[in-house]
Structures are given as C-alpha cells and as structure tokens.
Design an enzyme around this catalytic site. Structure first.
Site, PDB file in Angstrom:
ATOM      1  N   LYS A 177     161.881  62.896 102.740  1.00 38.52           N
ATOM      2  CA  LYS A 177     163.255  63.012 102.241  1.00 38.52           C
ATOM      3  C   LYS A 177     163.639  64.483 102.177  1.00 38.52           C
ATOM      4  O   LYS A 177     163.083  65.248 101.390  1.00 38.52           O
ATOM      5  CB  LYS A 177     163.366  62.411 100.833  1.00 38.52           C
ATOM      6  CG  LYS A 177     164.803  62.315 100.383  1.00 38.52           C
ATOM      7  CD  LYS A 177     164.965  62.175  98.884  1.00 38.52           C
ATOM      8  CE  LYS A 177     165.305  63.457  98.188  1.00 38.52           C
ATOM      9  NZ  LYS A 177     166.537  64.128  98.619  1.00 38.52           N
TER      10      LYS A 177
ATOM     11  N   GLU B 223     154.848  72.502  94.970  1.00 35.44           N
ATOM     12  CA  GLU B 223     155.212  73.894  95.267  1.00 35.44           C
ATOM     13  C   GLU B 223     156.527  74.142  94.552  1.00 35.44           C
ATOM     14  O   GLU B 223     157.564  73.602  94.950  1.00 35.44           O
ATOM     15  CB  GLU B 223     155.385  74.084  96.784  1.00 35.44           C
ATOM     16  CG  GLU B 223     154.133  73.829  97.594  1.00 35.44           C
ATOM     17  CD  GLU B 223     153.051  74.868  97.361  1.00 35.44           C
ATOM     18  OE1 GLU B 223     153.357  75.961  96.860  1.00 35.44           O
ATOM     19  OE2 GLU B 223     151.891  74.568  97.658  1.00 35.44           O
TER      20      GLU B 223
ATOM     21  N   CYS C  61     161.849  81.083  97.700  1.00 37.72           N
ATOM     22  CA  CYS C  61     161.010  81.032  96.503  1.00 37.72           C
ATOM     23  C   CYS C  61     160.167  82.296  96.361  1.00 37.72           C
ATOM     24  O   CYS C  61     159.691  82.602  95.279  1.00 37.72           O
ATOM     25  CB  CYS C  61     160.128  79.793  96.555  1.00 37.72           C
ATOM     26  SG  CYS C  61     159.192  79.694  98.082  1.00 37.72           S
TER      27      CYS C  61
HETATM   28  P1  NAD Z   1     165.123  70.423  93.430  1.00 36.39           P
HETATM   29  O1  NAD Z   1     163.911  70.288  92.609  1.00 36.39           O
HETATM   30  O2  NAD Z   1     166.438  70.192  92.811  1.00 36.39           O
HETATM   31  O3  NAD Z   1     165.082  69.416  94.680  1.00 36.39           O
HETATM   32  C1  NAD Z   1     164.031  69.434  95.614  1.00 36.39           C
HETATM   33  C2  NAD Z   1     163.930  68.066  96.247  1.00 36.39           C
HETATM   34  O4  NAD Z   1     163.541  67.119  95.253  1.00 36.39           O
HETATM   35  C3  NAD Z   1     165.247  67.549  96.835  1.00 36.39           C
HETATM   36  O5  NAD Z   1     164.978  66.829  98.009  1.00 36.39           O
HETATM   37  C4  NAD Z   1     165.745  66.624  95.731  1.00 36.39           C
HETATM   38  O6  NAD Z   1     166.600  65.621  96.212  1.00 36.39           O
HETATM   39  C5  NAD Z   1     164.444  66.039  95.223  1.00 36.39           C
HETATM   40  N1  NAD Z   1     164.476  65.542  93.855  1.00 36.39           N
HETATM   41  C6  NAD Z   1     165.302  65.915  92.842  1.00 36.39           C
HETATM   42  N2  NAD Z   1     165.020  65.206  91.727  1.00 36.39           N
HETATM   43  C7  NAD Z   1     163.997  64.377  92.030  1.00 36.39           C
HETATM   44  C8  NAD Z   1     163.243  63.420  91.306  1.00 36.39           C
HETATM   45  N3  NAD Z   1     163.486  63.167  90.029  1.00 36.39           N
HETATM   46  N4  NAD Z   1     162.255  62.775  91.943  1.00 36.39           N
HETATM   47  C9  NAD Z   1     161.965  63.045  93.238  1.00 36.39           C
HETATM   48  N5  NAD Z   1     162.647  63.921  93.987  1.00 36.39           N
HETATM   49  C10 NAD Z   1     163.641  64.598  93.388  1.00 36.39           C
HETATM   50  O7  NAD Z   1     165.034  71.862  94.111  1.00 36.39           O
HETATM   51  P2  NAD Z   1     166.106  72.561  95.037  1.00 36.39           P
HETATM   52  O8  NAD Z   1     167.229  73.027  94.163  1.00 36.39           O
HETATM   53  O9  NAD Z   1     166.383  71.704  96.213  1.00 36.39           O
HETATM   54  O10 NAD Z   1     165.277  73.818  95.573  1.00 36.39           O
HETATM   55  C11 NAD Z   1     165.192  75.039  94.908  1.00 36.39           C
HETATM   56  C12 NAD Z   1     163.879  75.164  94.181  1.00 36.39           C
HETATM   57  O11 NAD Z   1     162.795  74.979  95.082  1.00 36.39           O
HETATM   58  C13 NAD Z   1     163.671  76.531  93.583  1.00 36.39           C
HETATM   59  O12 NAD Z   1     163.137  76.400  92.299  1.00 36.39           O
HETATM   60  C14 NAD Z   1     162.658  77.171  94.502  1.00 36.39           C
HETATM   61  O13 NAD Z   1     161.872  78.190  93.943  1.00 36.39           O
HETATM   62  C15 NAD Z   1     161.830  76.003  94.881  1.00 36.39           C
HETATM   63  N6  NAD Z   1     161.082  76.261  96.104  1.00 36.39           N
HETATM   64  C16 NAD Z   1     159.724  76.438  96.018  1.00 36.39           C
HETATM   65  C17 NAD Z   1     158.991  76.723  97.158  1.00 36.39           C
HETATM   66  C18 NAD Z   1     157.501  76.912  97.123  1.00 36.39           C
HETATM   67  O14 NAD Z   1     156.881  76.882  98.170  1.00 36.39           O
HETATM   68  N7  NAD Z   1     156.898  77.096  95.957  1.00 36.39           N
HETATM   69  C19 NAD Z   1     159.653  76.805  98.393  1.00 36.39           C
HETATM   70  C20 NAD Z   1     161.030  76.632  98.429  1.00 36.39           C
HETATM   71  C21 NAD Z   1     161.739  76.348  97.278  1.00 36.39           C
END
Ligand code: NAD
Length: 479
Positions: A172, A247, A281
């Site tokens: 997803k 992550e 990130c």
């Molecule tokens: P998010 O957590 O809002 O969403 C990430 C994904 O999870 C999306 O596909 C979303 O639809 C899904 N999601 C949301 N709620 C969910 C739930 N309850 N159950 C299952 N899936 C769910 O994050 P975002 O706003 O899309 O991305 C930004 C964040 O990602 C930042 O905090 C960034 O640091 C982090 N990030 C981390 C890394 C890493 O490698 N550590 C890499 C890129 C981004």
C-alpha cells in the site's frame, strides 16, 4: 490518471465504490481519483497472495531474480514517465525525481534480484558429533506500507526484498502519492508478472492500512512512516506475533567542527537541510556548529540558502518544489510560528511562497533558518519534516554530543571534522542507526539502514532485509 487496485493480476475498483481525490501539490488541483479501499479489498488481496505463495516461494532464486530484473528493466525503460508522475504527485523537482527517486527504485529491484543469487545459509559444525545448517525460508504474505516523501523509492525498497526472499506481497503506497505505485502495477501487467504475487492496493492508512496490519493471513509487516503510526501498528501487530519492521521519523543532527572542510560542509549541509523540501527522514534539521566558525558558517550557509530557487517543480531552475499537501504545508507553517514563539531568531524564509501562473495555488514554503533556540525546545525536538532548520553554536565535543543525542529520535547523524579521532568518538557515541562523516546520504545499498529509539525497530538494506523477510530454521544432524 484514475488509479485502480491491482489484485491477483487484475485491475479493479474498490468493492465499496468510493474514491479520493488525487491532488497535484504544485497547483493545488485534483487531477485524478484514488480508490478508497476497505477491509474487504484487503481480503481479496490476501486471498490472492496466499494462493500465489506456494508457487512463488518454490521458484529457484535464479527464477525469482529473473522476474525482479524484468521489473527493474521496465522501470528503467519508463524512467521519464515515472519521474514526471512522481514530480506531479509529490511536488518534488522533476530533476530530483529523474536523477534520484526513479533510478533508485530501478536499482532497488536490481539490487535484490542479484543479492539473492549470492545469499548463503550458515552451517555450524559440531565435529564428530554432527552439524547444523540453517535454512532461511520465506514467511508467507508480507504487508508493505510506505510513506509519501520518496514514493516509489521507498515502496520498492520493501517490495523487492520481500519478493526476492520468496514471499508474496500486499503493498500500500501513501494515499497522498499513489501514482507511481499504480504505474508499477501497469508494469507488472505489461511484463506478465505472476498473478497474485504482488498486489497493490490503495486507500487511507486508518482504513486499508490498518486492515492490512490486522489481517490474519498477512504474516509480516514492513512499515515506513511516522512514529505515531508506527506505535499504533505495533499495538495491533505485536500481540498477533507478526514480524514487524518499523522505519520511523527522525530529527537528525548535523555536527560541524571548527576543523571541517568548510566549503564541503556548507554546501552539503544546505543539501541535507533542504533536499526534497526537507521531506527526507534523513535530512539534517538540527545544525550544530562549533563556535570558532559559527558566524562564518552562518553567513556562507545563508548565502547558499538564499540562492535556492523555489519554483514550478517541472522547471529546470527549481531547487525547491512544493511541499506534499495543503495539510502538510499548514503543519510546517505552524512550526515556523512556534519557533518564533519559542524565541527563535528568523534568519531567512519563514513564509509561504506565492508563485505566478500554473503554480499560483501551489503549496510552496521558502527555505527557513532559525537561530537562538535552545536544544530542548519543541522546534528542536519534534520532527517538522519540511524546509525548516535551526543553527546552534557549541564549544566542546561533549556539548555537541549531548545536544545531538538529546531527542527521542535516533535515525541519522552527520559529523564534519578532519580529525579521525573526533570522527570515531562521535561516530561511536551518537544515538543513531546511520552516521555520515564528511558526507550526507552517501548510500551503499548493502549497509544496514534504520534507526534507534523512536526512529524505529529493525533494519532494512542488504542482507538485513532478506533476513527480516525470512524465518531461520536450524536443522541439526547427528553423525
Ligand atoms: P504516515 O505514518 O502518516 O503514513 C505512512 C503510511 O502508513 C501511509 O501509507 C499511510 O496511509 C499508512 N498508515 C497511516 N495510518 C495507518 C495505520 N493506522 N495503519 C496502517 N497504515 C497506516 O507517514 P507519512 O506522513 O506518509 O510519512 C512521513 C513520515 O515518514 C515522517 O515521520 C518520516 O520521517 C517518516 N519516514 C521515515 C523513513 C525511514 O526510513 N525511517 C523514511 C521516510 C519517511
């Protein structure tokens, strides 16, 4: 672009018939629909993935490798189309998508296509008594959930090792940036990828994401996204005894010592702060500079930052594109107000940029730099995930280490010094999963990738990911 789910090798609309708008953040306009799938759609995908598992997992490594190479080659053949779609969907400069995002997605498939050809199992010899060998077997159906900042890059970074290891997948993408994941499903269709092996479903995290995490037939969850989401995923998946890789967010320190290569430190720190509008990130958003060069660094840094052109992501001159959405823009602007309330001195930026023409309703923010903020304030503690950074002076190495380690996060850190001993001491002392010395985002895909503390659990990359997507089984033979 009207996006559809790809389940069991077939394109379909969500069973509930509901859709979401897909917005181009550089214009603020909707340009297509995204399926708002629900648990019933996940049931279909899980059934397809479960049915495909026996045949996919029993292919030889060479056969799976050949399929992944076909995907990689097809991404390469469509690089320009995919880059354009990524830029439009995410707001990032087209140049960045063309030179970084899509080439990396291609390389992720290629990397794991070749990695499995070189993987080997361990044996433990017990002399005359016998010996052990350890099989690493695929687990079943993997759920791969990814964020919006590096859409196809991070999507493929999970899918490729999951498939290479012999699992089938339900993936997803973020509902904010689903376009290239959909184009990937078109690629799978075109190359005749085995049905049911990789299913791509779209929708909201709280709905379909949560349904993937909670599904009884999805045995392993690989998630990249925010720390709060990671917590709620753990709360559901851990009691189900699923294997989980998380992550999560970061608030990375960039520590610059007096004896650094000044020019390199300035130029790379600008890139580390503002690449992808600060929405990586790994971005270095807390910049600590040793007192002896603080003022000189500040002047040079600001001069470079003021030269970054905020423009239509499709234009050649754009160095800063749009942030990903209206909600995210508003969140970042709120943090800018917070930094002022906390007593920060605004050195540059701090406002929404209004462009002319096609992008006049787009979500652009000027690269923003603050100073005079304590290391403990919210601006320096919370992940902003936008083009906002702070500059803070330090006197001693101990002070720098304390401030760098003083957040709940521990993803990455950067050190600038020409002294090897300082580099080694800092490298060992930093609470981070990844430390760069005199560089930033210099990536070797073989290395472990991930964070400590609230930045995550587990590691991606190299053989670490193949280990995650398999279960070790030890077989002991008595001689
Ligand atoms: P998010 O957590 O809002 O969403 C990430 C994904 O999870 C999306 O596909 C979303 O639809 C899904 N999601 C949301 N709620 C969910 C739930 N309850 N159950 C299952 N899936 C769910 O994050 P975002 O706003 O899309 O991305 C930004 C964040 O990602 C930042 O905090 C960034 O640091 C982090 N990030 C981390 C890394 C890493 O490698 N550590 C890499 C890129 C981004």
């Amino acid at each position: 672009m009207n996006i559809r789910n790809y389940i069991d090798g077939t394109f379909s609309d969500p069973l509930g018939g509901q859709f979401l708008d897909n917005i181009d953040p550089s214009t603020g306009n909707a340009y297509g629909l995204i399926p708002r799938s629900q648990a019933a759609d996940v049931d279909l995908a899980a059934a397809a993935a479960k049915a495909a598992f026996p045949s996919w997992s029993s292919l030889s490594a060479a056969e799976r490798s050949s399929w992944l190479m076909k995907v990689s080659n097809a991404i390469d053949a469509k690089l320009d189309t995919l880059a354009l779609a990524e830029s439009k969907d995410n707001g990032k400069p087209l140049k960045l998508a063309t030179t970084v995002d899509i080439p990396r997605a291609r390389d992720n498939f290629k990397f794991y296509a070749t990695a499995i050809l070189h993987d080997a199992y361990e044996t433990h010899d017990m002399g005359v008594n016998g010996f052990n060998y350890t099989l690493r077997q695929p687990i079943g159906v993997a759920g791969c959930i990814s964020p919006w900042n590096l859409p196809l890059y991070l999507f493929s970074w999970k899918i490729a090792p999951a498939l290479a290891a012999g699992n089938t997948v339900i993936a997803k993408p973020s509902e904010v940036t689903p376009a290239t994941a959909y184009l990937l499903s078109e690629i799978l269709d075109e190359i005749g990828f085995p049905k049911g092996v990789l299913n791509i479903v779209h929708g909201l995290g709280a709905e379909i994401g949560a349904a993937i995490v909670a599904h009884n037939d999805i045995n392993i969850i690989s998630f990249t996204g925010g720390t709060q989401t990671g917590k709620s995923i753990s709360a559901v998946a851990a009691p189900m005894f699923k294997k989980i890789s998380l992550e999560l967010g970061g608030k990375n320190a960039n520590v610059i010592f007096d004896d650094c290569d000044f020019k390199d430190a300035v130029n790379t720190s600008v890139r580390a702060a503002f690449a992808n509008q600060g929405q990586i990130c790994l971005c270095g958003s807390r910049i600590y500079v040793q007192r002896g060069i603080y003022e000189k660094f500040k002047i040079a840094f600001l001069e470079r930052v003021n030269g970054l052109t905020v423009a239509d992501p499709l234009s050649n001159e754009a160095r800063i594109g749009a942030v990903v959405s209206k909600e995210h823009m508003e969140k970042v602007l709120r943090y800018i107000e917070l930094a002022k309330e906390e007593g920060g001195t605004l050195l540059t930026g701090g406002y929404r940029v209004k462009l002319e023409g096609r992008c006049k309703k787009g979500y652009f923010i000027a690269p923003t730099v603050f100073e005079n903020l304590p290391a403990t304030c919210r601006t320096n503690q919370e992940e902003i995930f936008g083009p906002v950074v702070t500059l803070t002076p330090f006197d001693t190495e101990e002070e720098a280490l304390t401030m760098a380690n003083g957040t709940a996060y521990g993803l990455a850190a950067t050190i600038w010094t020409s002294d090897l001993k300082t580099a080694h001491r800092m490298g060992a002392g930093l609470h981070a999963g990844i430390v760069w010395v005199n560089c930033w985002l210099l990536r070797d895909l073989r290395t472990p990738f991930g964070g400590v503390k609230q930045s995550g659990v587990g590691r991606e990359g190299g053989f670490e990911a193949l280990r995650f997507f398999t279960e070790p089984k030890n077989i002991c033979i008595k001689l």
